[in-house]
Design an enzyme around this catalytic site. Sequence first.
Site, PDB file in Angstrom:
ATOM      1  CE  LYS A 158       6.469 -12.050  17.722  1.00  0.00           C
ATOM      2  NZ  LYS A 158       6.829 -10.686  17.295  1.00  0.00           N
ATOM      3  N   GLY A 164       4.246 -13.178   7.471  1.00  0.00           N
ATOM      4  CA  GLY A 164       2.856 -13.278   7.020  1.00  0.00           C
ATOM      5  C   GLY A 164       1.918 -13.772   8.105  1.00  0.00           C
ATOM      6  N   GLY A 165       2.275 -13.500   9.363  1.00  0.00           N
ATOM      7  CA  GLY A 165       1.423 -13.919  10.480  1.00  0.00           C
ATOM      8  C   GLY A 165       1.596 -15.384  10.865  1.00  0.00           C
ATOM      9  CD  GLU A 200       8.663 -10.201  20.499  1.00  0.00           C
ATOM     10  OE1 GLU A 200       7.438 -10.089  20.336  1.00  0.00           O
ATOM     11  OE2 GLU A 200       9.490  -9.731  19.715  1.00  0.00           O
ATOM     12  CG  HIS A 208       1.011  -3.918  13.490  1.00  0.00           C
ATOM     13  ND1 HIS A 208       1.693  -5.095  13.275  1.00  0.00           N
ATOM     14  CD2 HIS A 208       1.439  -3.063  12.528  1.00  0.00           C
ATOM     15  CE1 HIS A 208       2.498  -4.949  12.234  1.00  0.00           C
ATOM     16  NE2 HIS A 208       2.360  -3.723  11.765  1.00  0.00           N
ATOM     17  CD  GLU A 276       5.368  -5.376  10.637  1.00  0.00           C
ATOM     18  OE1 GLU A 276       4.669  -5.375   9.607  1.00  0.00           O
ATOM     19  OE2 GLU A 276       5.516  -6.386  11.354  1.00  0.00           O
ATOM     20  CD  GLU A 289       8.107  -8.614  10.926  1.00  0.00           C
ATOM     21  OE1 GLU A 289       8.990  -9.394  10.496  1.00  0.00           O
ATOM     22  OE2 GLU A 289       6.943  -8.652  10.525  1.00  0.00           O
ATOM     23  NE  ARG A 293       7.630  -8.192   2.976  1.00  0.00           N
ATOM     24  CZ  ARG A 293       6.484  -7.820   3.552  1.00  0.00           C
ATOM     25  NH1 ARG A 293       5.787  -6.819   3.051  1.00  0.00           N
ATOM     26  NH2 ARG A 293       6.041  -8.422   4.643  1.00  0.00           N
ATOM     27  CB  VAL A 296       0.248  -5.593   1.542  1.00  0.00           C
ATOM     28  CG1 VAL A 296      -1.179  -5.561   1.002  1.00  0.00           C
ATOM     29  CG2 VAL A 296       0.903  -6.959   1.294  1.00  0.00           C
TER      30      VAL A 296
HETATM   31  P1  ADP Z   1       2.453  -6.871   4.940  1.00  0.00           P
HETATM   32  O1  ADP Z   1       2.963  -6.415   6.249  1.00  0.00           O
HETATM   33  O2  ADP Z   1       3.082  -6.213   3.761  1.00  0.00           O
HETATM   34  O3  ADP Z   1       0.996  -6.932   4.908  1.00  0.00           O
HETATM   35  P2  ADP Z   1       2.449  -9.675   5.259  1.00  0.00           P
HETATM   36  O4  ADP Z   1       3.435 -10.159   6.248  1.00  0.00           O
HETATM   37  O5  ADP Z   1       1.005  -9.663   5.611  1.00  0.00           O
HETATM   38  O6  ADP Z   1       2.988  -8.286   4.833  1.00  0.00           O
HETATM   39  O7  ADP Z   1       2.588 -10.489   3.932  1.00  0.00           O
HETATM   40  C1  ADP Z   1       3.220  -9.966   2.810  1.00  0.00           C
HETATM   41  C2  ADP Z   1       3.092 -10.913   1.683  1.00  0.00           C
HETATM   42  O8  ADP Z   1       3.722 -12.125   2.037  1.00  0.00           O
HETATM   43  C3  ADP Z   1       1.677 -11.325   1.346  1.00  0.00           C
HETATM   44  O9  ADP Z   1       0.936 -10.438   0.632  1.00  0.00           O
HETATM   45  C4  ADP Z   1       1.962 -12.575   0.576  1.00  0.00           C
HETATM   46  O10 ADP Z   1       2.409 -12.309  -0.710  1.00  0.00           O
HETATM   47  C5  ADP Z   1       3.063 -13.152   1.413  1.00  0.00           C
HETATM   48  N1  ADP Z   1       2.429 -14.023   2.390  1.00  0.00           N
HETATM   49  C6  ADP Z   1       1.760 -13.675   3.483  1.00  0.00           C
HETATM   50  N2  ADP Z   1       1.262 -14.728   4.112  1.00  0.00           N
HETATM   51  C7  ADP Z   1       1.625 -15.795   3.396  1.00  0.00           C
HETATM   52  C8  ADP Z   1       1.412 -17.182   3.516  1.00  0.00           C
HETATM   53  N3  ADP Z   1       0.657 -17.687   4.497  1.00  0.00           N
HETATM   54  N4  ADP Z   1       1.961 -17.992   2.580  1.00  0.00           N
HETATM   55  C9  ADP Z   1       2.677 -17.480   1.576  1.00  0.00           C
HETATM   56  N5  ADP Z   1       2.909 -16.181   1.417  1.00  0.00           N
HETATM   57  C10 ADP Z   1       2.387 -15.347   2.291  1.00  0.00           C
HETATM   58  P1  ADP Z   2       5.093 -11.420  10.893  1.00  0.00           P
HETATM   59  O1  ADP Z   2       6.489 -11.564  10.403  1.00  0.00           O
HETATM   60  O2  ADP Z   2       4.302 -12.639  10.716  1.00  0.00           O
HETATM   61  O3  ADP Z   2       4.457 -10.184  10.389  1.00  0.00           O
HETATM   62  P2  ADP Z   2       5.302 -10.066  13.480  1.00  0.00           P
HETATM   63  O4  ADP Z   2       6.416 -10.274  14.438  1.00  0.00           O
HETATM   64  O5  ADP Z   2       5.284  -8.800  12.729  1.00  0.00           O
HETATM   65  O6  ADP Z   2       5.256 -11.296  12.479  1.00  0.00           O
HETATM   66  O7  ADP Z   2       3.951 -10.217  14.268  1.00  0.00           O
HETATM   67  C1  ADP Z   2       2.718 -10.299  13.582  1.00  0.00           C
HETATM   68  C2  ADP Z   2       1.576  -9.922  14.503  1.00  0.00           C
HETATM   69  O8  ADP Z   2       1.554 -10.767  15.662  1.00  0.00           O
HETATM   70  C3  ADP Z   2       1.660  -8.522  15.047  1.00  0.00           C
HETATM   71  O9  ADP Z   2       1.149  -7.564  14.165  1.00  0.00           O
HETATM   72  C4  ADP Z   2       0.837  -8.650  16.311  1.00  0.00           C
HETATM   73  O10 ADP Z   2      -0.539  -8.606  16.033  1.00  0.00           O
HETATM   74  C5  ADP Z   2       1.176 -10.030  16.792  1.00  0.00           C
HETATM   75  N1  ADP Z   2       2.292  -9.975  17.758  1.00  0.00           N
HETATM   76  C6  ADP Z   2       3.600 -10.110  17.490  1.00  0.00           C
HETATM   77  N2  ADP Z   2       4.359  -9.995  18.591  1.00  0.00           N
HETATM   78  C7  ADP Z   2       3.495  -9.793  19.612  1.00  0.00           C
HETATM   79  C8  ADP Z   2       3.663  -9.607  21.040  1.00  0.00           C
HETATM   80  N3  ADP Z   2       4.859  -9.619  21.608  1.00  0.00           N
HETATM   81  N4  ADP Z   2       2.532  -9.418  21.771  1.00  0.00           N
HETATM   82  C9  ADP Z   2       1.313  -9.404  21.193  1.00  0.00           C
HETATM   83  N5  ADP Z   2       1.104  -9.597  19.888  1.00  0.00           N
HETATM   84  C10 ADP Z   2       2.181  -9.779  19.087  1.00  0.00           C
HETATM   85 MG    MG Z   3       5.064  -8.287  10.764  1.00  0.00          MG
END
Ligand code: ADP
Ligand code: ADP
Ligand code: MG
Length: 453
Positions: A158, A164-165, A200, A208, A276, A289, A293, A296
């Site tokens: 990571k 945002g995934g 991790e 989640h 989370e 994490e 803020r 969504v």
């Molecule tokens: P949440 O947990 O609130 O759903 P996300 O991590 O999915 O949060 O994303 C929150 C916001 O971050 C999104 O709605 C968007 O505004 C921004 N975001 C998410 N993915 C992207 C991306 N690929 N590029 C730019 N901004 C992003």
């Molecule tokens: P982001 O900042 O992009 O939201 P996260 O750390 O919250 O990143 O992880 C996003 C998603 O990735 C999680 O909701 C989960 O689906 C997957 N993920 C993250 N860490 C793990 C893990 N250790 N094992 C399996 N899936 C994971």
């Molecule tokens: Mg997250």
Amino acid sequence: MFKKILIANRGEIAVRIIRACREMGIATVAVYSQADANSLSVQLADESVCVGPGPGKDSYLNVANIVSAALITGAEAIHPGYGFLSEVASFAEICAAVGIKFIGPSVDAIERMGDKATARATAKKAGVPTVPGSEGILATEADAIRTAHKIGYPVVVKATAGGGGRGIRVVEDEDELARVFKMAQAEAAASFGNADVYLEKYIRRMRHIEVQILGDEHGNCLHLGERECSVQTVRHQKVVEEAPSASLSPGMRKRIGESAVKAAKAVGYANAGTVEFIYTPEEEFYFMEMNTRIQVEHPVTEAVTGIDLVQWQIRIAAGERLSFQQRSIEWTGHSIECRVTAQDPNRGFAPAAGTLTTVRLPGGLGVRVDTQIYSGYTVPPFYDSNLAKVIVWAPDRLQAIQRMRCALGELVIEGSPTNVSFLQRILSDDRYLANEISTAFLPKLMEEAGLTI
Ligand code: ADP
Ligand code: ADP
Ligand code: MG
């Protein structure tokens, strides 16, 4: 209380914040890019200021223009929404330096939770369980291989600055790790301006589960229960969320909630935030994490608690104390949110832009739609593809699912492809109905349906 607030965001969340302000008698300033001149937030706000060209980096991330807009209009506070500047500590710092209240946690809390490896260390130190992984940032490929060997494959690499995934990479074995480690660092540097990565254990059948936190600036901090966000694409983007999670017992809700509060208190957290967690089939949970803020999917928590999170963000920023205690929070019924996007499921979920010739939104008891769209609205090509959030509330989960199906059935959006048929497919899947889900569910369903992303 503030007399005027500037909203440094766009889309549905800007509209959501304007509504909260209006109910509280606070004047609003919308900022907009040249591509958003016709946005609903501009139409609804008391004042509006153009802050630059379409691309986000020139407008909604343009700190100098946004801060100037606040100073010129006499706004006393800035609400950053989600995405954009919401988790940028230097922005919060600049706001403070010019005497504008940033509606969010302290600069210190943003910094300590914004960097994911630091956040993990902070949670661990506070006694919150974390998933096995590296102790902080991995300096070299050899370090990564050594750590992965110790905890066992699969692992996930990571980016510490990811979000945002994005910046998450599942690695099955040592060969693959050797092959992708430097690539992961380079991608992190290119996407987030920070090459640091950590590692991790990858939990295959995880749920989640995230916990909503509210803390005030007087040391009170409590949780508003959890949200189930396991229905995610293979790119880790949330699609359907619910509250409460149908898989937590009241005892587990209490434990996980208390852990979330512990993590938040470790950084003196004030304002709304989300912790989370990974939740395993063995009913263990691990800190993943913290998002410093509004999230969504916050409306599902509002639906089951009756607490207006955005209004509380504003009250807390104005120095008010939380007016309720942990024991007075009650959860009633079940709420589900679907993210309606301008993505075509049959074409690799490619995002579309263009004019929405007809928009007809659903309604009725227990149906809420948070959206920026209307008939004749043109979706700009510069931003995320979210068109609307449809949120339902019902006395129980199955009734909520049924209500959501009806609501999505009423929704008409012409002029752009949408993911609505895909959402309906999820809502009628037997595994979803039976709550037999994990983050592996949606990728599996997509594979079965021949849908790729
Ligand atoms: P949440 O947990 O609130 O759903 P996300 O991590 O999915 O949060 O994303 C929150 C916001 O971050 C999104 O709605 C968007 O505004 C921004 N975001 C998410 N993915 C992207 C991306 N690929 N590029 C730019 N901004 C992003
Ligand atoms: P982001 O900042 O992009 O939201 P996260 O750390 O919250 O990143 O992880 C996003 C998603 O990735 C999680 O909701 C989960 O689906 C997957 N993920 C993250 N860490 C793990 C893990 N250790 N094992 C399996 N899936 C994971
Ligand atoms: Mg997250």
